[in-house]
Every structure is written in C-alpha cells, then in structure tokens.
Design a protein around this motif. Structure first.
Motif, short mmCIF file in Angstrom:
data_model
loop_
_atom_site.label_atom_id
_atom_site.label_comp_id
_atom_site.label_asym_id
_atom_site.label_seq_id
_atom_site.Cartn_x
_atom_site.Cartn_y
_atom_site.Cartn_z
N LEU A 91 0.65 -2.60 -14.27
CA LEU A 91 -0.73 -2.61 -13.81
C LEU A 91 -0.92 -3.73 -12.79
O LEU A 91 -0.55 -4.87 -13.04
N TYR A 92 -1.50 -3.36 -11.64
CA TYR A 92 -1.91 -4.33 -10.64
C TYR A 92 -3.43 -4.19 -10.49
O TYR A 92 -3.92 -3.10 -10.17
N GLN A 93 -4.17 -5.26 -10.75
CA GLN A 93 -5.63 -5.29 -10.57
C GLN A 93 -5.95 -6.39 -9.56
O GLN A 93 -5.42 -7.50 -9.66
N TYR A 94 -6.82 -6.09 -8.62
CA TYR A 94 -7.22 -7.07 -7.61
C TYR A 94 -6.00 -7.84 -7.12
O TYR A 94 -5.94 -9.06 -7.18
N THR A 95 -5.03 -7.09 -6.64
CA THR A 95 -3.79 -7.66 -6.12
C THR A 95 -3.65 -7.26 -4.66
O THR A 95 -3.78 -6.08 -4.33
N PHE A 96 -3.40 -8.23 -3.79
CA PHE A 96 -3.20 -7.99 -2.37
C PHE A 96 -1.71 -8.14 -2.07
O PHE A 96 -1.14 -9.21 -2.29
N ILE A 97 -1.10 -7.07 -1.58
CA ILE A 97 0.32 -7.08 -1.22
C ILE A 97 0.39 -6.95 0.30
O ILE A 97 -0.01 -5.94 0.86
N CYS A 98 0.85 -8.01 0.95
CA CYS A 98 0.82 -8.06 2.42
C CYS A 98 2.18 -8.45 2.99
O CYS A 98 2.95 -9.16 2.36
N LYS A 99 2.43 -7.99 4.21
CA LYS A 99 3.62 -8.35 5.00
C LYS A 99 4.92 -7.98 4.30
O LYS A 99 5.93 -8.69 4.42
N ALA A 100 4.95 -6.84 3.60
CA ALA A 100 6.18 -6.33 2.98
C ALA A 100 6.81 -5.29 3.91
O ALA A 100 6.42 -5.15 5.05
N GLY A 101 7.76 -4.53 3.39
CA GLY A 101 8.34 -3.42 4.12
C GLY A 101 9.66 -3.68 4.81
O GLY A 101 10.25 -2.78 5.40
N ARG A 102 10.16 -4.92 4.75
CA ARG A 102 11.48 -5.19 5.34
C ARG A 102 12.53 -4.93 4.26
O ARG A 102 13.11 -5.82 3.65
N ALA A 103 12.71 -3.60 4.02
CA ALA A 103 13.60 -3.11 2.97
C ALA A 103 14.39 -1.94 3.55
O ALA A 103 14.03 -1.42 4.61
N PRO A 104 15.44 -1.50 2.88
CA PRO A 104 16.19 -0.36 3.41
C PRO A 104 15.27 0.84 3.63
O PRO A 104 14.43 1.15 2.79
N GLY A 105 15.43 1.50 4.76
CA GLY A 105 14.62 2.66 5.09
C GLY A 105 14.91 3.81 4.15
O GLY A 105 16.05 4.08 3.80
#
Length: 176
Positions: free
Chosen positions: A43-57
C-alpha cells in the motif's frame, strides 16, 4: 539506476500534510524502479514517486517503469508518479504490471513516456488523472492488454495531453 526490490510488503503511509517522497538527490540523473515480484499486498498512500524510470526497458515502448509489478497486489491511494524525464526527454513509463491485482484511487500520473502498461492484471482505477504522456509512438495514458479474465474497470478518470491514445487496448475487455 538504483532500484528497490520488495521482498515482502511496503506500507508507505504518508498523509496529505506529510506525504512520503521517493526521488533522487541528483536532479540530473534519474533512479531506477520499485520492483514488486510475487510479494504480499502493498500500500502506498500520499506517496510521491519522482524522477524514476532509469531501468531496463520493457513492454511495448521498451522504456523502464517507475513501478514493476509481477504476481503481486498493489494499492495506490492519493499518490503522484511523475517526472520520468531526463535531459529534456521522457525516458520511463509509469508502471509495468503482469499477473497482478492493482487498485488506483485519487492518483496523478504525469510527465512520462507512457502511463501504466498492464497485462493479465485486474484493475480498479477511480478518480485519477493521466496527463502529459509524451513520446514518438504509443505515448498512451494507459495501455491495457488482455486481463486473463480479471476485471478491468476505469471510472471517474481524466486522460489529457498525451501524444497518442488516452486508453489503448490489446484484446482487453474493459469497462470505462
């Protein structure tokens, strides 16, 4: 980039006044992804996940997801996943899910290569926003594959400002 592998349960219990933020200290370099592989419900509540995505395509666009969900259950409530951008271009997708159960309520997904791409996954998505998905092809707000007989339901959501489809489907039976 640096990624988080969940081998149990995450309870990210931010509040409206004190949200949890997961990001990088180096704004010039994105981090990887949060990977839930065969884990218990998180569970994620009021969670901001930013500047991710540098992972294997992975998946349709060959871009790295901020959240990778495989044979797991996840609930996102009042969360933001955004800014999967680097060097002025979008590099990551919001999520890649397979064989999962996903509940999304009152969330904002924005400024990414594409929104969630899900296959063989149950989805209940309500009162959420999918904004500014940009890229050369398949910059969809959400991409729904065949759910394997699981329910796909999207209700009270806004899809706006993308370069491709708001909702793209591949053999999906979805109620919107």
């Amino acid at each position: 980039g640096i990624s988080l592998s969940v081998n149990g349960v995450i309870r990210s219990l931010g509040t409206e006044l004190l949200p949890v933020t997961i990001t990088t200290s180096d704004t010039a370099l994105n981090w990887g992804q949060i990977s839930h592989q065969g884990t218990q419900p998180s569970l994620y509540q009021y969670t901001f996940i930013c500047k991710a995505g540098r992972a294997p395509g992975e998946g349709h666009t060959g871009s790295g997801p901020a959240i990778r969900l495989n044979n797991s259950a996840l609930t996102l409530e009042s969360c933001v996943i955004s800014d999967l951008t680097a060097g002025g271009s979008t590099i990551g997708k919001i999520m890649l899910a397979s064989g999962a159960d996903l509940n999304v309520r009152n969330c904002v997904f924005t400024r990414a290569r594409m929104g969630p791409e899900i296959a063989g996954t149950a989805l209940l998505c309500t009162d959420s926003y999918f904004l500014d998905m940009n890229g050369p092809d398949d910059a969809d707000g959400i991409y729904l594959h065949d759910s394997g007989g699981r329910q796909l339901r999207v209700s009270g959501c806004v899809f706006a400002g993308g370069d491709d489809d708001a909702v793209d489907t591949l053999d999906a039976n979805v109620s919107i």
